[in-house]
Design an enzyme around this catalytic site. Structure first.
Site, short mmCIF file in Angstrom:
data_model
loop_
_atom_site.label_atom_id
_atom_site.label_comp_id
_atom_site.label_asym_id
_atom_site.label_seq_id
_atom_site.Cartn_x
_atom_site.Cartn_y
_atom_site.Cartn_z
N CYS A 127 0.70 -1.12 0.13
CA CYS A 127 -0.05 -0.01 0.07
C CYS A 127 0.88 1.29 -0.15
O CYS A 127 0.57 1.99 -0.80
CB CYS A 127 -0.77 -0.18 1.15
SG CYS A 127 -0.41 -0.48 2.69
N HIS A 235 -3.06 6.10 4.79
CA HIS A 235 -1.51 6.18 5.15
C HIS A 235 -1.29 7.69 4.64
O HIS A 235 -1.61 8.08 3.49
CB HIS A 235 -0.92 5.25 4.32
CG HIS A 235 -0.92 3.90 4.98
ND1 HIS A 235 -1.54 3.57 5.94
CD2 HIS A 235 -0.26 2.86 4.09
CE1 HIS A 235 -1.20 2.18 6.04
NE2 HIS A 235 -0.63 1.81 4.94
C1 2RA Z 1 1.02 -2.10 6.74
N1 2RA Z 1 1.89 -1.76 4.39
O1 2RA Z 1 0.54 -0.94 6.59
C2 2RA Z 1 1.49 -2.75 5.59
C3 2RA Z 1 0.83 -4.06 4.92
N2 2RA Z 1 -0.48 -3.43 4.56
O2 2RA Z 1 0.67 -2.71 7.72
#
Ligand code: 2RA
Length: 322
Positions: A127, A235
């Site tokens: 991601c 994120h």
């Molecule tokens: C996380 N990128 O954010 C890793 C797996 N999705 O934990």
């Protein structure tokens, strides 16, 4: 089309169902698979209840147009090859095959050409990698990228549904810590995945290695720090880029980024709450450092942009729906 989802009850699996519905993918048959403990559940697709079935080898030996996997890497390593051997196209969201030289690692807007008339396993990138390369691939095309310094601020949903529950429980005063190495509520944890010998983490190596593979350029130097933050969805990334060729005016970087239909560059200050539930990568705080360096803030829904929607867009690309 006949579609199967393996890991259907997880955060990403459930979002795959939602995105398939939202994008009106023409599906006649949808089959949902999960571990035995989840088989009492049904999930809704286009207004109908679909029974979750136990994942077995026979489940994936059936013929599908596509099988979307979102399970632990060790499960994908067992079932994805069986599915592919039966002639199925598998889009796998785990890290199991991403760095396999014979398996394409695909963000369709960037390197979808790798899966034209393709059969077998396709790896869906991590991601935090997807949202970064979506904001930078056009900059790389026009100016070349020499170095990327990236600090990530990753939502707990990236670690799965149990992580979402853990944060909520801790916010409610129950300080039980199982998913993360330390309390995540009211805290930040500078570690995602295991630490390697050189003190870089698994997540940081995913960002380094996957970016080079997707942009098809092993010369790019990438310096990541991956951090878990007490956010449920979305994120965020603070990124500094050094280009090979001078861009001079920051408006040229903005223009290049905006050539991607999935990127919105804005003067607004955008946060994970703004990005959650959308399929856009939002760039803000874009600023020039010198003629070859710039910095920006990047935020996107990690479950959608970073996993489910990317997988569905690979499917759409392959069947000519995008
Ligand atoms: C996380 N990128 O954010 C890793 C797996 N999705 O934990």
């Amino acid at each position: 089309m006949k579609i199967g989802i393996v890991g259907a009850t997880g955060e990403v699996g459930r979002m795959m169902i939602k995105v398939l519905e939202e994008y009106k993918i023409p599906i006649d048959t949808l089959k949902l698979f999960a571990s035995k403990k989840s088989t009492k559940r049904t999930l809704t697709f286009k207004g109908k209840e679909v029974q979750v079935e136990e994942l077995t080898e026979d489940s994936v030996k059936e013929k599908y147009d596509f099988l979307l996997f979102s399970v632990a890497a060790q499960i994908s390593k067992i079932f994805a090859p069986i599915a592919a051997k039966s002639g199925n196209v598998v889009i796998d969201n785990s890290s199991a095959f991403r760095m396999d030289k014979d398996i394409p690692l695909v963000v369709p807007q960037i390197n979808g050409n790798l899966v034209k008339n393709y059969k077998g396993i396709i790896a869906n990138p991590n991601c935090s990698t997807i949202q970064m390369v979506l904001s930078l691939y056009k900059v790389h095309e026009k100016f070349g990228i020499e170095e990327i310094f990236i600090s990530t601020y990753q939502a707990v949903s990236g670690a799965g549904h149990k992580a979402v529950i853990e944060l909520q429980n801790q916010l409610d005063g129950n300080n039980e810590t199982k998913v993360f190495p330390k309390q995540i509520a009211h805290n930040v944890i500078p570690l995602i995945g295991d630490l390697k010998n050189d003190n870089f983490s698994e997540e940081e190596y995913k960002i380094i290695n996957e970016t080079k593979k997707i942009l098809n350029d092993v010369t790019i130097k990438i310096y990541p720090t991956a951090v878990r933050v007490p956010v449920f969805y979305g994120h965020s990334e603070a990124i500094v880029v050094k280009t090979s060729r001078p861009f001079i005016d920051i408006s040229k970087i903005k223009k290049a980024m905006e050539e991607s239909q999935d990127v919105i560059v804005t003067e607004d200050i955008l946060t994970p709450i703004d990005a959650a539930g959308t399929d856009f990568v939002f760039v803000s705080r874009l600023r020039k450092i010198d003629n070859n360096r710039f910095s920006f803030w990047n935020v996107a829904d990690n479950i959608r942009v970073g996993a489910a929607t990317n997988a569905v867009k690979i499917l759409m690309y392959m069947v000519g729906l995008s």
